[in-house]
Design a protein around this motif. Structure first.
Motif, PDB file in Angstrom:
ATOM      1  N   GLY A 284       0.721  -1.418  -0.140  1.00  0.00           N
ATOM      2  CA  GLY A 284      -0.214   0.102   0.046  1.00  0.00           C
ATOM      3  C   GLY A 284       0.804   1.260   0.020  1.00  0.00           C
ATOM      4  N   LEU A 285       0.458   2.382   0.447  1.00  0.00           N
ATOM      5  CA  LEU A 285       1.042   3.476   0.405  1.00  0.00           C
ATOM      6  C   LEU A 285       2.130   3.543   1.655  1.00  0.00           C
ATOM      7  N   PRO A 286       3.266   4.223   1.075  1.00  0.00           N
ATOM      8  CA  PRO A 286       4.590   4.007   2.195  1.00  0.00           C
ATOM      9  C   PRO A 286       3.691   4.938   3.583  1.00  0.00           C
ATOM     10  N   ALA A 287       4.601   4.515   4.577  1.00  0.00           N
ATOM     11  CA  ALA A 287       4.189   5.176   5.899  1.00  0.00           C
ATOM     12  C   ALA A 287       4.487   6.734   5.664  1.00  0.00           C
ATOM     13  N   LEU A 288       3.973   7.495   6.517  1.00  0.00           N
ATOM     14  CA  LEU A 288       4.497   8.643   6.938  1.00  0.00           C
ATOM     15  C   LEU A 288       5.516   9.240   7.598  1.00  0.00           C
ATOM     16  N   LYS A 289       6.601   9.659   7.288  1.00  0.00           N
ATOM     17  CA  LYS A 289       8.060   9.890   7.773  1.00  0.00           C
ATOM     18  C   LYS A 289       7.742  10.931   8.964  1.00  0.00           C
ATOM     19  N   TYR A 290       6.785  12.063   8.541  1.00  0.00           N
ATOM     20  CA  TYR A 290       6.756  13.047   9.676  1.00  0.00           C
ATOM     21  C   TYR A 290       5.415  13.279  10.230  1.00  0.00           C
ATOM     22  N   GLY A 291       4.554  11.745  10.249  1.00  0.00           N
ATOM     23  CA  GLY A 291       3.407  12.064  10.887  1.00  0.00           C
ATOM     24  C   GLY A 291       2.199  12.931  10.119  1.00  0.00           C
ATOM     25  N   THR A 292       1.273  13.185  10.877  1.00  0.00           N
ATOM     26  CA  THR A 292       0.470  13.838  10.016  1.00  0.00           C
ATOM     27  C   THR A 292      -0.025  15.483  10.649  1.00  0.00           C
ATOM     28  N   VAL A 293      -0.872  16.182  10.105  1.00  0.00           N
ATOM     29  CA  VAL A 293      -1.033  17.410  10.518  1.00  0.00           C
ATOM     30  C   VAL A 293      -1.500  17.476  11.889  1.00  0.00           C
ATOM     31  N   ASP A 294      -2.137  16.444  12.513  1.00  0.00           N
ATOM     32  CA  ASP A 294      -2.352  16.136  13.794  1.00  0.00           C
ATOM     33  C   ASP A 294      -1.587  16.129  14.815  1.00  0.00           C
ATOM     34  N   ASP A 295      -0.209  15.971  14.374  1.00  0.00           N
ATOM     35  CA  ASP A 295       0.824  15.535  15.295  1.00  0.00           C
ATOM     36  C   ASP A 295       1.581  16.964  15.564  1.00  0.00           C
ATOM     37  N   ALA A 296       2.347  16.971  16.377  1.00  0.00           N
ATOM     38  CA  ALA A 296       3.384  17.946  16.847  1.00  0.00           C
ATOM     39  C   ALA A 296       4.274  18.254  15.773  1.00  0.00           C
ATOM     40  N   VAL A 297       4.651  19.573  15.430  1.00  0.00           N
ATOM     41  CA  VAL A 297       5.768  20.010  14.613  1.00  0.00           C
ATOM     42  C   VAL A 297       6.995  19.081  14.979  1.00  0.00           C
ATOM     43  N   PRO A 298       7.644  18.513  14.075  1.00  0.00           N
ATOM     44  CA  PRO A 298       8.694  17.812  14.376  1.00  0.00           C
ATOM     45  C   PRO A 298       9.908  19.290  15.007  1.00  0.00           C
ATOM     46  N   SER A 299      10.676  18.668  15.729  1.00  0.00           N
ATOM     47  CA  SER A 299      11.522  19.685  16.684  1.00  0.00           C
ATOM     48  C   SER A 299      12.676  20.058  15.465  1.00  0.00           C
ATOM     49  N   ASP A 300      13.107  19.655  14.439  1.00  0.00           N
ATOM     50  CA  ASP A 300      14.194  20.003  13.583  1.00  0.00           C
ATOM     51  C   ASP A 300      13.341  20.836  12.593  1.00  0.00           C
ATOM     52  N   TRP A 301      12.110  21.249  12.434  1.00  0.00           N
ATOM     53  CA  TRP A 301      11.664  21.911  11.546  1.00  0.00           C
ATOM     54  C   TRP A 301      11.831  23.282  11.921  1.00  0.00           C
ATOM     55  N   GLN A 302      11.859  24.422  10.649  1.00  0.00           N
ATOM     56  CA  GLN A 302      11.710  25.717  10.923  1.00  0.00           C
ATOM     57  C   GLN A 302      10.316  26.021  10.939  1.00  0.00           C
ATOM     58  N   THR A 303      10.105  27.354  11.612  1.00  0.00           N
ATOM     59  CA  THR A 303       8.583  27.865  11.332  1.00  0.00           C
ATOM     60  C   THR A 303       8.744  29.412  11.096  1.00  0.00           C
ATOM     61  N   ILE A 304       7.882  29.751  10.317  1.00  0.00           N
ATOM     62  CA  ILE A 304       7.784  31.185   9.796  1.00  0.00           C
ATOM     63  C   ILE A 304       6.144  31.505  10.116  1.00  0.00           C
ATOM     64  N   SER A 305       5.938  32.622  10.938  1.00  0.00           N
ATOM     65  CA  SER A 305       4.630  33.280  11.109  1.00  0.00           C
ATOM     66  C   SER A 305       4.565  34.521  10.517  1.00  0.00           C
ATOM     67  N   THR A 306       3.655  34.611   9.699  1.00  0.00           N
ATOM     68  CA  THR A 306       3.594  36.032   8.719  1.00  0.00           C
ATOM     69  C   THR A 306       1.914  36.601   8.449  1.00  0.00           C
ATOM     70  N   ASP A 307       1.996  37.843   8.709  1.00  0.00           N
ATOM     71  CA  ASP A 307       0.743  38.526   8.359  1.00  0.00           C
ATOM     72  C   ASP A 307       0.798  39.194   6.971  1.00  0.00           C
ATOM     73  N   THR A 308       1.613  38.889   6.353  1.00  0.00           N
ATOM     74  CA  THR A 308       1.654  39.838   5.011  1.00  0.00           C
ATOM     75  C   THR A 308       1.834  38.744   3.958  1.00  0.00           C
ATOM     76  N   LEU A 309       1.761  37.615   4.042  1.00  0.00           N
ATOM     77  CA  LEU A 309       1.939  36.611   2.614  1.00  0.00           C
ATOM     78  C   LEU A 309       0.978  37.203   1.638  1.00  0.00           C
ATOM     79  N   SER A 310       1.480  36.920   0.456  1.00  0.00           N
ATOM     80  CA  SER A 310       0.646  37.424  -0.666  1.00  0.00           C
ATOM     81  C   SER A 310       0.356  35.947  -1.487  1.00  0.00           C
ATOM     82  N   ASN A 311       1.682  35.206  -1.618  1.00  0.00           N
ATOM     83  CA  ASN A 311       1.717  33.955  -2.288  1.00  0.00           C
ATOM     84  C   ASN A 311       2.201  32.985  -1.646  1.00  0.00           C
TER      85      ASN A 311
END
Length: 504
Positions: free
Chosen positions: A362-389
């Motif tokens: 079947g489909l391969p397992a998800l290496k990074y989990g799903t959107v319901d899981d916590a964001v992995p610790s080695d990911w970077q995060t950007i928070s923006t109020d002015t994104l256009s695209n």
């Protein structure tokens, strides 16, 4: 004009008998009416000495036009011997990027040309014509009757079907009857009965087919065995543009006939409680609204996207969100260097069938989990109020004139992400939009480009809006995406590059 009286072009007329003498005797075949067929380095040369007619102007002879011609191997569709005759079928250019099947028939003299020699010559011709491409493909064709402003079925029947017939393809055609019908067909189809499934539509039908395969218990096997290709029948036709570099139905048909089985990176997209596959793109912000928010303007064709983009640009709309990603690189120079190295590699063609490792899988397992899981610790995060695209993709372009990713590759194992801030100003944004069509967009300093393994986007600041996946609307909810290297299979012209690639 009969089929065996095709006029020569100027280059073929210049090919003299001295050129033929340099070739192996086995490369030439003598047929009726003193015609000689010769296999050259990249074409079949038909040396036919008979004169068709004099071309005259004001009563004076200008040139004698002969039936000799050179046919590129790529245009050869089929060849067979039947009832002491050699029958050649090829794609004949009509106008720019448009072809029609044509037939040449020659009598064979068994005394002059033994059957065994003729059969060996035909096999040599077909090997030159097809190379690593599969002959006589078994094709499952799905036609969206609403595609191409309602002309998809007519386009297929007039321009694609004759090409497939001439090439000896086995074709099984079905017209889809409802939204999601292609998903149901793919989920239940016999994957051992077909080599490829063709979607005569826009990009919506390939998306449905992929997710039909995804619902199967043997999803990985189905995605490896059955190649997916598009016969242009919609307004965007990104799959055809990327893999074949054309929007012509007849030329696409030829490219499918000669298409190479190519591994394609796919991505899994999760939202709360769901998992779907994507082959083309995911977009949020102005791009998504310009596409999905202009459905009522489909009569405008591809121009509706430009119209939607300009109206939102003038309003300077922004789209707050939080974006997290597993970064590979954000250096444009590194991307260019890696792409140029990738181009030099031998195409990693997928063999007919599939490897033992994926049979029944079947489909391969998800290496990074799903959107319901916590964001992995080695990911970077950007928070923006002015994104256009925000635009993430697996392919180089989203339509004929919109080139986001000149460094994209079908199977580099990464997702290309573009982000543009809405504070850049209208005139600069208009300049960047022009660059999308003419080249140079990638190098704008305001264009943030990343290659990532996975990412998550959480929209903020509204209860509803547009999020697009392969041109289809999904719920206004957080979503997470991760790449599956080489999970899918498509037919492509080169075997490992996008034909619609922009300057790099």
């Amino acid at each position: 004009m009969s089929a065996d009286e095709v006029p020569a072009d100027a280059s073929a007329a210049k090919m003299a008998a001295s050129d033929l003498g340099e070739l192996s005797p086995d490369s030439s075949l003598a047929v009726g009416n003193n015609v000689t067929l010769t296999l050259q380095s990249d074409a079949l040369f038909v040396n036919d000495p008979k004169t068709k007619k004099d071309v005259r102007y004001c009563g004076l002879q200008v040139v004698a036009s002969t039936a000799s011609q050179s046919i590129p191997f790529y245009d050869i569709l089929s060849a067979q011997i039947s009832d002491s005759a050699l029958i050649l079928k090829y794609a004949k250019p009509v106008v720019k990027d448009d072809y029609t099947p044509s037939t040449l028939t020659y009598a064979l003299d068994n005394g002059q040309t033994p059957p065994a020699k003729a059969e060996a010559w035909v096999e040599q011709l077909l090997k030159s014509a097809y190379g690593q491409a599969q002959r006589n493909k078994r094709l499952r064709v799905l036609i969206n009757p609403h595609g191409g402003k309602g002309y998809a079925k007519d386009l297929y029947n007039e321009y694609a079907a004759p090409m497939f017939e001439a090439a000896g393809c086995k074709v099984d055609v079905e017209v889809t009857k409802y939204s999601g019908h292609a998903t149901d067909i793919a989920e239940k189809m016999d994957i051992d009965a077909y080599d490829a499934i063709l979607c005569c539509s826009g990009d919506g039908l390939p998306y449905e087919v992929l997710n039909g395969f995804a619902k199967r218990a043997d999803a990985a096997e189905a995605l490896a065995k059955v190649a997916i290709a598009m016969v242009p029948g919609g307004s965007g036709n990104a799959m055809a543009w990327n893999l074949f570099g054309t929007n012509s139905v007849s030329l696409t048909a030829l490219n499918i006939i000669k298409g190479l089985r190519t591994p394609l990176d796919l991505v899994s997209l999760t939202q709360p409680g769901t998992r779907t596959l994507s082959f083309l793109s995911q977009s949020y912000g102005m791009i998504a609204e310009s596409d999905l928010g202009t459905e009522h303007l489909r009569w405008m064709g591809a121009a509706r996207f430009t119209f939607g983009f300009l109206t939102r640009l003038l309003r300077q709309v922004t789209y707050p969100c939080d974006i997290s990603f597993k970064l590979e690189t954000d250096s444009k120079q590194v991307m260019k260097e890696r792409y140029l190295e990738y181009k030099k590699q031998k195409p990693p063609l997928r063999p007919i069938g599939c490897s033992e490792e994926v049979i029944g899988q079947g489909l391969p397992a998800l290496k990074y989990g799903t959107v319901d899981d916590a964001v992995p610790s080695d990911w970077q995060t950007i928070s923006t109020d002015t994104l256009s695209n925000f635009y993430a993709g697996n392919m180089a372009i989203m339509s004929a004139d919109v080139n986001f990713f000149p460094a994209a590759a079908p199977n580099d194992g990464l997702i290309d992400v573009v982000m543009i801030d809405g504070a850049i100003g209208r005139m600069r944004a208009l300049s960047m939009m022009t660059a999308l069509e003419k080249g140079g967009f990638f190098d704008y300093p305001e264009v943030e480009v990343r290659k990532v393994h996975a990412y998550r986007l959480v929209p903020r600041g509204g209860k509803d809006g547009y999020i697009s996946v392969d041109g289809e609307r999904i719920p206004w909810q957080p979503f997470q995406v991760e790449v599956h290297p080489g999970l899918g299979t498509v037919l492509s012209k080169s075997g490992h590059l996008y034909e619609a690639q922009g300057p790099i």
